[in-house]
Design an enzyme around this catalytic site. Structure first.
Site, PDB file in Angstrom:
ATOM      1  N   ASP A   4       0.373   3.941   6.266  1.00 45.30           N
ATOM      2  CA  ASP A   4       0.529   3.661   4.745  1.00 45.30           C
ATOM      3  C   ASP A   4       0.275   4.722   3.633  1.00 45.30           C
ATOM      4  O   ASP A   4       1.418   5.340   3.052  1.00 45.30           O
ATOM      5  CB  ASP A   4      -0.127   2.179   4.232  1.00 45.30           C
ATOM      6  CG  ASP A   4       0.373   0.989   4.696  1.00 45.30           C
ATOM      7  OD1 ASP A   4       1.721   0.985   4.682  1.00 45.30           O
ATOM      8  OD2 ASP A   4      -0.393   0.067   5.298  1.00 45.30           O
ATOM      9  N   GLU A  62       1.086  -0.989   8.809  1.00 48.30           N
ATOM     10  CA  GLU A  62       0.184   0.206   8.930  1.00 48.30           C
ATOM     11  C   GLU A  62      -0.066   0.704  10.528  1.00 48.30           C
ATOM     12  O   GLU A  62       0.334   1.663  11.059  1.00 48.30           O
ATOM     13  CB  GLU A  62      -1.316   0.166   8.527  1.00 48.30           C
ATOM     14  CG  GLU A  62      -2.377   1.052   8.832  1.00 48.30           C
ATOM     15  CD  GLU A  62      -2.079   2.464   8.302  1.00 48.30           C
ATOM     16  OE1 GLU A  62      -2.195   3.475   9.410  1.00 48.30           O
ATOM     17  OE2 GLU A  62      -1.558   2.579   7.231  1.00 48.30           O
ATOM     18  N   GLN A  67       0.812  -1.370  -0.013  1.00 48.21           N
ATOM     19  CA  GLN A  67      -0.061   0.097   0.084  1.00 48.21           C
ATOM     20  C   GLN A  67       0.833   1.266  -0.149  1.00 48.21           C
ATOM     21  O   GLN A  67       0.618   2.295  -0.597  1.00 48.21           O
ATOM     22  CB  GLN A  67      -1.016   0.057   1.147  1.00 48.21           C
ATOM     23  CG  GLN A  67      -1.650   1.355   1.059  1.00 48.21           C
ATOM     24  CD  GLN A  67      -2.736   1.261   2.435  1.00 48.21           C
ATOM     25  OE1 GLN A  67      -3.441   2.230   2.691  1.00 48.21           O
ATOM     26  NE2 GLN A  67      -2.973   0.121   3.206  1.00 48.21           N
ATOM     27  N   GLY A 101      -8.473  21.015  20.236  1.00 52.06           N
ATOM     28  CA  GLY A 101      -8.325  22.329  19.621  1.00 52.06           C
ATOM     29  C   GLY A 101      -8.654  23.482  20.582  1.00 52.06           C
ATOM     30  O   GLY A 101      -9.157  23.399  21.429  1.00 52.06           O
ATOM     31  N   GLY A 102      -8.639  24.501  19.797  1.00 51.26           N
ATOM     32  CA  GLY A 102      -9.096  25.926  20.418  1.00 51.26           C
ATOM     33  C   GLY A 102     -10.593  25.695  20.709  1.00 51.26           C
ATOM     34  O   GLY A 102     -10.921  26.656  21.458  1.00 51.26           O
TER      35      GLY A 102
END
Length: 410
Positions: free
Chosen positions: A168, A139, A18, A243-244
């Site tokens: 991959d 993977e 892959q 996050g923010g």
């Protein structure tokens, strides 16, 4: 016809499975002539996870569109001679064998430069130089060692792999970036160069926000996370955005495994959300009105939203949230994605004719260039282009081609 972005670039594709094929397929979609060199037995994925007997698997077809296939036994002397000529005629050579495999064939970087000083030689490996160099990479191994698994899942559960193939295909995209940069630099230097991309490194690059939070953690708990307790490592935090702006996947009716909508609560979105959930008084309540007030009780906030969303189908939840410009998205199942008309219209879910299958569905090119449109073509059959390349381009005779086949060279 408009010329493609990489028209005139020849890629010798010595990749399999892959990570490598995902990179060379992108190059093919950008217009490069990708010649996939396979052992006479073929890329192992031709036979893996088959859904139809004696037909190339979807695993193979979905990673090898728009390529040509030739076979070659590089362990034979004549095979090495032919490989030398193929390298001489190529602009790019890509491989993802185990460490040292190409060297052991007799094709070290020094030797390859002697054959073709202009070639860009790209290698995809599991790891960089060091104690992990010879580890076998898959993977999820790359996810495990690149920072993804330790930060994926819920706080009270085990580390989890993501369904996205960031180890991959994610590494394949990184390899394409390196190859294109090397081709561009060649315009100025006239020389090719080595491009090395490690799967662990690519996953780490995709996990950089978690290293950001590891450093922030030394200065105190991460308020944007819903976790109550913090040690000295970034914890698993479920579906929190980290996050923010806080986000979470909230349940919808009728409660199926993918009946969820992911909702982001921006400061400007709190007032309309409070009205939608039937709690308008929370918009002005000092305990809820500001982002700072809401951060310590993110779990409770999303519980209140879920009490509303769980009474409605996800598409109705989506419609009502979008009407107020609230960032959100439904959790789409693989079935919904493969049947999504907009993805088909954008040529991201594509139906491709195949000489043995009849047709298969694949992912189209995510790279949209106005002057280099992509027409997704079927993956090649094993050795389909042997005569075209060996006779038509390398100048071998028909009789020699028959002898090469009978002698197991191709």
């Amino acid at each position: 016809m408009t010329a493609k972005a990489l028209e005139g670039i020849r890629v010798l594709d010595m990749t399999h499975v892959q990570s490598g094929p995902s990179a060379t397929q992108l190059l093919a979609w950008l217009g490069a002539d990708v010649v996939k060199l396979e052992a006479p037995t073929g890329d192992i994925t031709r036979k893996q996870l088959r859904d139809l007997p004696d037909v190339d698997s979807l695993y193979f077809t979905m990673l090898n569109c728009n390529k040509r296939s030739i076979t070659l036994n590089t362990k034979t002397e004549r095979g090495k001679e032919l490989l030398t000529e193929l390298i001489r005629r190529s602009d790019v050579m890509v491989e993802n064998f185990g460490p040292g495999a190409i060297d052991r064939m007799g094709f070290t970087w020094d030797r390859i430069q002697e054959i073709n000083p202009r070639v860009v030689y790209a290698s995809i490996k599991g790891f960089g130089d060091g104690p992990y160099t010879k580890f076998k990479a898959y993977e999820v191994v790359a996810q495990a060692m690149g920072g993804s698994m330790s930060t994926t899942g819920f706080e009270d559960g085990p580390p989890l792999a993501t369904g996205a193939q960031i180890g991959d295909s994610g590494t394949g995209v990184h390899a394409v970036a390196g190859i294109l940069a090397a081709l561009f630099q060649r315009e100025h230097t006239g020389r090719g160069q080595r491009v090395n991309v490690a799967m662990q490194h690519a996953v780490l690059n995709l996990c950089r926000v978690k290293l950001r939070d590891q450093q922030r953690l030394t200065h105190g708990p991460l308020a944007e996370y819903p976790n109550e307790d913090f040690g000295d490592e970034v914890p698993r935090s479920g579906n929190a955005s980290g996050g923010g702006q806080p986000g979470w996947a909230v349940k919808c009716a009728p409660g199926g495994p993918n009946d969820y909508v992911y909702v982001i609560v921006q400061p400007v979105g709190w007032q309309p959300i409070s009205e939608l959930i039937g709690r308008p008084e929370l918009a002005d309540d000092p305990e809820w009105a500001t982002p700072e007030a809401r951060l310590p009780k993110l779990n409770k906030m999303f519980q209140l939203i879920e009490e509303w969303s769980s009474t409605l189908p996800k598409w109705e939840v989506l419609e009502q949230l979008n009407a107020h410009n609230i960032p959100c998205g439904p959790i789409l199942s693989t079935k919904e994605i493969i049947e999504d008309a907009s993805l088909a219209d954008n040529e991201m879910v594509v139906r491709v004719p195949h000489p043995q299958r009849g047709e298969f569905v694949t992912v189209g090119s995510p790279l949209k260039l106005s002057d280099s449109p992509v027409d997704v073509q079927s993956s090649p059959l094993l050795g389909e282009h042997n005569a075209e390349v060996y006779v038509g381009e390398l100048g071998l005779g028909d009789e020699e081609l028959r002898l090469l086949k009978s002698n197991g060279v191709i």
